[in-house]
Each structure stands twice: as C-alpha cells, then as structure tokens.
Write a protein that holds these residues in place. Structure first.
Motif, PDB file in Angstrom:
ATOM      1  N   GLY A  26       0.804  -1.208   0.000  1.00  0.00           N
ATOM      2  CA  GLY A  26       0.000   0.000   0.000  1.00  0.00           C
ATOM      3  C   GLY A  26       0.837   1.258   0.000  1.00  0.00           C
ATOM      4  N   ASP A  27       0.148   2.360   0.142  1.00  0.00           N
ATOM      5  CA  ASP A  27       0.785   3.666   0.028  1.00  0.00           C
ATOM      6  C   ASP A  27       1.337   4.116   1.379  1.00  0.00           C
ATOM      7  OD1 ASP A  27       1.621   6.095  -0.960  1.00  0.00           O
ATOM      8  OD2 ASP A  27      -0.373   6.988  -0.864  1.00  0.00           O
ATOM      9  N   VAL A  28       2.561   3.742   1.668  1.00  0.00           N
ATOM     10  CA  VAL A  28       3.218   4.167   2.907  1.00  0.00           C
ATOM     11  C   VAL A  28       4.604   4.686   2.558  1.00  0.00           C
ATOM     12  CG1 VAL A  28       2.006   2.527   4.378  1.00  0.00           C
ATOM     13  CG2 VAL A  28       4.194   1.884   3.386  1.00  0.00           C
ATOM     14  N   GLU A  29       5.089   5.588   3.382  1.00  0.00           N
ATOM     15  CA  GLU A  29       6.440   6.098   3.206  1.00  0.00           C
ATOM     16  C   GLU A  29       7.355   5.391   4.194  1.00  0.00           C
ATOM     17  OE1 GLU A  29       8.836  10.340   3.084  1.00  0.00           O
ATOM     18  OE2 GLU A  29       7.076  10.164   4.344  1.00  0.00           O
ATOM     19  N   ASN A  40      14.767  10.150   7.161  1.00  0.00           N
ATOM     20  CA  ASN A  40      15.003  10.314   5.727  1.00  0.00           C
ATOM     21  C   ASN A  40      14.280   9.212   4.947  1.00  0.00           C
ATOM     22  OD1 ASN A  40      16.881  12.490   6.107  1.00  0.00           O
ATOM     23  ND2 ASN A  40      18.358  10.941   6.794  1.00  0.00           N
ATOM     24  N   PRO A  41      13.675   9.581   3.829  1.00  0.00           N
ATOM     25  CA  PRO A  41      12.962   8.575   3.035  1.00  0.00           C
ATOM     26  C   PRO A  41      13.904   7.459   2.567  1.00  0.00           C
ATOM     27  CG  PRO A  41      12.443  10.788   2.266  1.00  0.00           C
ATOM     28  CD  PRO A  41      13.571  10.925   3.250  1.00  0.00           C
ATOM     29  N   VAL A  42      13.416   6.240   2.607  1.00  0.00           N
ATOM     30  CA  VAL A  42      14.150   5.071   2.127  1.00  0.00           C
ATOM     31  C   VAL A  42      13.541   4.687   0.798  1.00  0.00           C
ATOM     32  CG1 VAL A  42      14.665   2.637   2.564  1.00  0.00           C
ATOM     33  CG2 VAL A  42      14.634   4.268   4.467  1.00  0.00           C
ATOM     34  N   ASP A  43      14.409   4.497  -0.210  1.00  0.00           N
ATOM     35  CA  ASP A  43      13.912   4.122  -1.524  1.00  0.00           C
ATOM     36  C   ASP A  43      13.082   2.853  -1.440  1.00  0.00           C
ATOM     37  OD1 ASP A  43      14.913   6.205  -2.951  1.00  0.00           O
ATOM     38  OD2 ASP A  43      16.717   5.146  -3.599  1.00  0.00           O
ATOM     39  N   ARG A  44      11.992   2.910  -2.125  1.00  0.00           N
ATOM     40  CA  ARG A  44      11.094   1.765  -2.179  1.00  0.00           C
ATOM     41  C   ARG A  44      10.940   1.402  -3.636  1.00  0.00           C
ATOM     42  NH1 ARG A  44       5.070   1.530   0.421  1.00  0.00           N
ATOM     43  NH2 ARG A  44       4.496  -0.375  -0.636  1.00  0.00           N
ATOM     44  N   HIS A  45      11.452   0.241  -4.010  1.00  0.00           N
ATOM     45  CA  HIS A  45      11.485  -0.123  -5.419  1.00  0.00           C
ATOM     46  C   HIS A  45      10.294  -0.952  -5.870  1.00  0.00           C
ATOM     47  CE1 HIS A  45      15.520   1.464  -5.440  1.00  0.00           C
ATOM     48  NE2 HIS A  45      15.778   0.732  -4.378  1.00  0.00           N
ATOM     49  N   SER A  50      19.061  -9.779  10.984  1.00  0.00           N
ATOM     50  CA  SER A  50      20.286 -10.302  10.379  1.00  0.00           C
ATOM     51  C   SER A  50      20.452 -10.001   8.895  1.00  0.00           C
ATOM     52  CB  SER A  50      20.352 -11.822  10.581  1.00  0.00           C
ATOM     53  OG  SER A  50      20.447 -12.112  11.961  1.00  0.00           O
ATOM     54  N   SER A  51      19.524  -9.296   8.305  1.00  0.00           N
ATOM     55  CA  SER A  51      19.639  -8.996   6.879  1.00  0.00           C
ATOM     56  C   SER A  51      20.848  -8.111   6.607  1.00  0.00           C
ATOM     57  CB  SER A  51      18.369  -8.281   6.400  1.00  0.00           C
ATOM     58  OG  SER A  51      18.536  -7.857   5.060  1.00  0.00           O
ATOM     59  N   ALA A  52      21.496  -8.341   5.469  1.00  0.00           N
ATOM     60  CA  ALA A  52      22.620  -7.506   5.050  1.00  0.00           C
ATOM     61  C   ALA A  52      22.146  -6.290   4.266  1.00  0.00           C
ATOM     62  CB  ALA A  52      23.590  -8.326   4.200  1.00  0.00           C
ATOM     63  N   ILE A  53      20.851  -6.228   3.983  1.00  0.00           N
ATOM     64  CA  ILE A  53      20.314  -5.103   3.204  1.00  0.00           C
ATOM     65  C   ILE A  53      19.174  -4.425   3.957  1.00  0.00           C
ATOM     66  CG2 ILE A  53      21.055  -5.990   0.963  1.00  0.00           C
ATOM     67  CD1 ILE A  53      18.098  -6.967   0.591  1.00  0.00           C
ATOM     68  N   LYS A  54      19.324  -4.277   5.274  1.00  0.00           N
ATOM     69  CA  LYS A  54      18.282  -3.633   6.075  1.00  0.00           C
ATOM     70  C   LYS A  54      17.929  -2.271   5.493  1.00  0.00           C
ATOM     71  CE  LYS A  54      19.829  -5.692  10.390  1.00  0.00           C
ATOM     72  NZ  LYS A  54      21.261  -5.933  10.329  1.00  0.00           N
ATOM     73  N   PRO A  55      16.691  -1.888   5.502  1.00  0.00           N
ATOM     74  CA  PRO A  55      15.612  -2.510   6.264  1.00  0.00           C
ATOM     75  C   PRO A  55      14.938  -3.679   5.558  1.00  0.00           C
ATOM     76  CG  PRO A  55      14.745  -0.580   5.160  1.00  0.00           C
ATOM     77  CD  PRO A  55      16.235  -0.648   4.840  1.00  0.00           C
TER      78      PRO A  55
END
Ligand code: FES
Length: 75
Positions: A30-33, A40-45, A56-61
C-alpha cells in the motif's frame, strides 16, 4: 475486489497493510512512506516490500532471506 483488497494494485488501494510472515519478514503493501532512523525517506522499489524483523539482513531494512539460514522463529 474491494478497495482494501490486498491483491489490488497499491495505486488503487486506499489503505496500507503490514503482514507478519511466520518465521520471516513483515510484508508492507500500500501507500506508505518508509523512513530511516533519522526520518530520511528510504527508496522503495516495489509496491510490496519485505522488511527484516530477524535483525540479520545484510540489506536492512529489507529482508534478504537470511532469516531462513539462521532459523529465525516468530509467529
Ligand atoms: S526477516 Fe528476512 S532477513 Fe531478516
């Protein structure tokens, strides 16, 4: 199909949803930022994103699948 149907494309959905995957990430639809710890905005692809909740992710968040390798358990 209703306006809040999770299978409906995000641009046509009125509300956002967060779904906890058993032993895995949080799926955000849905439409969330998304913002970082400083606001700061995080790119959402993608329209649906998987956020790590195992830590434990290497690409947090974002989730990178590591939760499976470490045996993360959560309802
Ligand atoms: S929940 Fe998938 S890597 Fe953390």
């Amino acid at each position: 199909m209703t306006a809040d149907d999770p299978t409906r494309p995000p641009t046509r959905r009125r509300t956002a949803s967060v779904t906890a995957c058993p032993d895995g990430p949080l799926l955000v639809r849905g439409d969330v930022e998304l913002v970082d710890d400083r606001g700061n905005p995080v790119d959402r692809h993608r329209a649906t994103v998987a956020l790590c909740r195992c830590g434990s992710s290497a690409i947090k968040p974002y989730c990178d699948g590591t939760h499976k390798a470490i045996g993360f358990e959560a309802p």
